[in-house]
Design a protein around this motif. Sequence first.
Motif, PDB file in Angstrom:
ATOM      1  N   ASP A 140       0.733  -1.138  -0.185  1.00 20.73           N
ATOM      2  CA  ASP A 140       0.063   0.015  -0.125  1.00 20.73           C
ATOM      3  C   ASP A 140       0.936   1.188  -0.058  1.00 20.73           C
ATOM      4  O   ASP A 140       0.333   2.393  -0.428  1.00 20.73           O
ATOM      5  CB  ASP A 140      -1.103   0.031   1.268  1.00 20.73           C
ATOM      6  CG  ASP A 140      -2.265  -0.866   0.972  1.00 20.73           C
ATOM      7  OD1 ASP A 140      -2.534  -1.230  -0.310  1.00 20.73           O
ATOM      8  OD2 ASP A 140      -2.969  -1.224   1.846  1.00 20.73           O
ATOM      9  N   SER A 141       2.039   1.418   0.701  1.00 19.82           N
ATOM     10  CA  SER A 141       3.041   2.291   0.631  1.00 19.82           C
ATOM     11  C   SER A 141       3.327   2.796  -0.902  1.00 19.82           C
ATOM     12  O   SER A 141       3.477   3.976  -1.261  1.00 19.82           O
ATOM     13  CB  SER A 141       4.558   2.139   1.116  1.00 19.82           C
ATOM     14  OG  SER A 141       4.995   0.932   0.657  1.00 19.82           O
ATOM     15  N   ALA A 142       3.486   1.888  -1.738  1.00 21.83           N
ATOM     16  CA  ALA A 142       3.631   2.062  -3.325  1.00 21.83           C
ATOM     17  C   ALA A 142       2.408   2.827  -3.731  1.00 21.83           C
ATOM     18  O   ALA A 142       2.427   3.616  -4.499  1.00 21.83           O
ATOM     19  CB  ALA A 142       3.899   0.678  -4.007  1.00 21.83           C
ATOM     20  N   ALA A 143       1.265   2.192  -3.396  1.00 26.20           N
ATOM     21  CA  ALA A 143      -0.200   2.745  -3.927  1.00 26.20           C
ATOM     22  C   ALA A 143      -0.161   4.271  -3.704  1.00 26.20           C
ATOM     23  O   ALA A 143      -0.495   5.002  -4.433  1.00 26.20           O
ATOM     24  CB  ALA A 143      -1.117   1.884  -3.527  1.00 26.20           C
ATOM     25  N   ARG A 144      -0.070   4.525  -2.497  1.00 24.89           N
ATOM     26  CA  ARG A 144       0.006   5.977  -1.916  1.00 24.89           C
ATOM     27  C   ARG A 144       0.938   7.113  -2.621  1.00 24.89           C
ATOM     28  O   ARG A 144       0.601   7.957  -2.818  1.00 24.89           O
ATOM     29  CB  ARG A 144      -0.107   6.019  -0.351  1.00 24.89           C
ATOM     30  CG  ARG A 144      -1.020   5.207   0.380  1.00 24.89           C
ATOM     31  CD  ARG A 144      -0.880   5.448   1.987  1.00 24.89           C
ATOM     32  NE  ARG A 144       0.276   5.318   2.489  1.00 24.89           N
ATOM     33  CZ  ARG A 144       0.280   3.851   3.134  1.00 24.89           C
ATOM     34  NH1 ARG A 144      -0.466   2.976   3.099  1.00 24.89           N
ATOM     35  NH2 ARG A 144       1.620   3.396   3.522  1.00 24.89           N
ATOM     36  N   MET A 146       1.892   6.575  -5.556  1.00 24.00           N
ATOM     37  CA  MET A 146       1.467   6.720  -7.095  1.00 24.00           C
ATOM     38  C   MET A 146       0.337   7.322  -7.138  1.00 24.00           C
ATOM     39  O   MET A 146      -0.271   7.264  -8.125  1.00 24.00           O
ATOM     40  CB  MET A 146       1.649   5.313  -7.543  1.00 24.00           C
ATOM     41  CG  MET A 146       3.073   4.782  -7.720  1.00 24.00           C
ATOM     42  SD  MET A 146       4.177   5.753  -8.714  1.00 24.00           S
ATOM     43  CE  MET A 146       3.486   5.587 -10.285  1.00 24.00           C
ATOM     44  N   GLY A 147      -0.236   7.972  -6.026  1.00 18.32           N
ATOM     45  CA  GLY A 147      -1.506   8.306  -5.962  1.00 18.32           C
ATOM     46  C   GLY A 147      -2.723   7.709  -5.994  1.00 18.32           C
ATOM     47  O   GLY A 147      -3.817   8.322  -6.069  1.00 18.32           O
ATOM     48  N   LEU A 148      -2.736   6.475  -5.372  1.00 14.51           N
ATOM     49  CA  LEU A 148      -3.876   5.653  -5.033  1.00 14.51           C
ATOM     50  C   LEU A 148      -3.968   5.644  -3.368  1.00 14.51           C
ATOM     51  O   LEU A 148      -3.131   5.660  -2.673  1.00 14.51           O
ATOM     52  CB  LEU A 148      -3.516   4.332  -5.523  1.00 14.51           C
ATOM     53  CG  LEU A 148      -3.188   4.063  -7.170  1.00 14.51           C
ATOM     54  CD1 LEU A 148      -3.055   2.513  -7.702  1.00 14.51           C
ATOM     55  CD2 LEU A 148      -4.310   4.765  -8.048  1.00 14.51           C
ATOM     56  N   ALA A 149      -5.047   5.337  -3.217  1.00  8.55           N
ATOM     57  CA  ALA A 149      -5.596   5.311  -1.643  1.00  8.55           C
ATOM     58  C   ALA A 149      -5.009   3.802  -1.108  1.00  8.55           C
ATOM     59  O   ALA A 149      -4.491   3.807  -0.207  1.00  8.55           O
ATOM     60  CB  ALA A 149      -7.036   5.210  -1.395  1.00  8.55           C
ATOM     61  N   GLN A 150      -4.890   3.075  -2.083  1.00  2.00           N
ATOM     62  CA  GLN A 150      -4.621   1.553  -1.621  1.00  2.00           C
ATOM     63  C   GLN A 150      -4.269   0.748  -2.899  1.00  2.00           C
ATOM     64  O   GLN A 150      -4.770   0.916  -3.805  1.00  2.00           O
ATOM     65  CB  GLN A 150      -5.257   0.841  -0.607  1.00  2.00           C
ATOM     66  CG  GLN A 150      -6.720   0.438  -0.970  1.00  2.00           C
ATOM     67  CD  GLN A 150      -7.688   0.019  -0.089  1.00  2.00           C
ATOM     68  OE1 GLN A 150      -7.532  -0.038   1.196  1.00  2.00           O
ATOM     69  NE2 GLN A 150      -8.719  -0.874  -0.698  1.00  2.00           N
ATOM     70  N   GLN A 151      -3.536  -0.482  -2.725  1.00  5.41           N
ATOM     71  CA  GLN A 151      -3.415  -1.504  -3.908  1.00  5.41           C
ATOM     72  C   GLN A 151      -4.776  -2.041  -4.286  1.00  5.41           C
ATOM     73  O   GLN A 151      -5.712  -1.959  -3.417  1.00  5.41           O
ATOM     74  CB  GLN A 151      -2.638  -2.407  -3.497  1.00  5.41           C
ATOM     75  CG  GLN A 151      -1.258  -2.304  -3.334  1.00  5.41           C
ATOM     76  CD  GLN A 151      -0.405  -2.407  -4.739  1.00  5.41           C
ATOM     77  OE1 GLN A 151      -0.912  -2.909  -5.676  1.00  5.41           O
ATOM     78  NE2 GLN A 151       0.602  -1.496  -4.830  1.00  5.41           N
ATOM     79  N   PRO A 152      -4.958  -2.217  -5.692  1.00  5.11           N
ATOM     80  CA  PRO A 152      -6.265  -2.900  -5.925  1.00  5.11           C
ATOM     81  C   PRO A 152      -6.226  -4.292  -5.438  1.00  5.11           C
ATOM     82  O   PRO A 152      -5.069  -4.717  -5.103  1.00  5.11           O
ATOM     83  CB  PRO A 152      -5.994  -3.020  -7.590  1.00  5.11           C
ATOM     84  CG  PRO A 152      -5.041  -1.836  -8.085  1.00  5.11           C
ATOM     85  CD  PRO A 152      -4.209  -1.644  -6.574  1.00  5.11           C
ATOM     86  N   GLU A 153      -7.401  -4.877  -5.266  1.00  2.00           N
ATOM     87  CA  GLU A 153      -7.757  -6.152  -4.458  1.00  2.00           C
ATOM     88  C   GLU A 153      -6.623  -7.155  -5.413  1.00  2.00           C
ATOM     89  O   GLU A 153      -6.597  -7.113  -6.425  1.00  2.00           O
ATOM     90  CB  GLU A 153      -9.023  -6.346  -4.709  1.00  2.00           C
ATOM     91  CG  GLU A 153      -9.495  -7.603  -3.760  1.00  2.00           C
ATOM     92  CD  GLU A 153      -9.364  -8.929  -4.500  1.00  2.00           C
ATOM     93  OE1 GLU A 153      -9.227  -9.945  -4.063  1.00  2.00           O
ATOM     94  OE2 GLU A 153      -9.437  -8.773  -6.040  1.00  2.00           O
TER      95      GLU A 153
END
Length: 463
Positions: A140-144, A146-153
Amino acid sequence: MAKQILLNAFNMNCIGHINHGLWTHPRDTSTQYKTLAYWTDLARLLERGLFDGLFIADIVGTYDIYGNSVDVPLKESIQLPVNDPLLLVSAMAAVTRHLGFGLTANLTYEAPYLFARRLSTLDHLSNGRVGWNIVTGYLDSAARAMGLAQQPEHDRRYDQADEYLQVLYQLLEGSWADDAVVSDRKRRVYAEPSKVRKVRHQGEFYTVEGYHLCEPSPQRTPVLFQAGSSPRGLAFAGNHAECVFISGQSKAATRAQVDKVRAAAQAAGRSAQAVKVFMGITVIVAPTEQQAQAKYAEYLQHASAEAGVAHFAASTGIDFASYGLDEPIGASKGNAIQSATRQLQENVWTRRQLLEQHALGGRYVTLVGAPDQIAEQLIAWIDETGLDGFNLTRTVTPESYEDFIELVVPQLQQRGRYKTAYADGTLREKLFESDHPHLPAEHPGSTYRNPPIVSPTGALHHA
């Protein structure tokens, strides 16, 4: 003829990769990872040892689960800092002729149109020695970042990956015909327009309209690596992967995992042997068993078990630092690596037990012994599990690879289980002992090759 063992060096463009803490060993040089000489020297060494490839892992994001911070990753350099793996290939390819390069890239954050160009460029520059380790990410740290709230499922990431591969196949396999490039100076024609096709893709995740920017490279599509072991990951591997990387703790469990990989390939209409299966392993070898055990004890003095557990925490999404040493750890279904969380679900673990398991800084199977003992153990793993080869991780760099090449490789060669010279051809031809550099006919990616091309006049042409 007995099965020849395939061998990749397992590494990462960082200091701490799998066996954490060993950067503090006085003979370790991993802090030089920022220099070209570090990598070109390694490439020459591995080619001298006839390694099939250098498999370079990668991660996007940071390991911030353990203690809800990056303190331990920063202190022990647990894959932080980490540099781009793809930028290493040109320099290493320039000083070698045969060594392959398995490169990890996260498709969640790479646009397929430009990534296809990077792959083709590296395949050209290495003369067909490139593989791609397909990952979808789990932090999730990568997702955040890159502008996402969390990783996709988890399974949804694989849905996206399936479409990503469809786009890549169209670009790499179908945009340029094999004979599109004629390089005719007299006619002033480098490429025949009638043999270059525009890709038009409109899907759920990607919309692409354009010509692949590169002429066909030696392999077109690089050798495809993948490491998913969940049911959805296995289905993806069955369709796409040519090499699968697994993590095993026992021969029985590894045999079961290898069988699942081969069954997934068959379920997708491919042969069971269409996929080469590699397992991560650590080897500590010395001229005698006593010397090897002494070296192992020496390494343990520098390894960091806590760093290994902090790394594992990110893999599971569970903060082990929040548990007492002997408090049972509760497993929960998360969105991280399912094979890692499954280990916790199937056993009762405490933080003390995890620290013991990670005594060398990692949790891979570790073989310690004299050269003949190591050779026999590696052969047993191959013969009893159905594996095709190993990803040999590093401990003290470059000592662990030097020891293996000088001591173990000759033992394997004497037993007829390891090559004495490289075969000619691309990475795909070497790994599969074939005379064809492209995806085989049974691979779904091959169906995108040479589709009909629409000319500016609207007429159809077949490349």
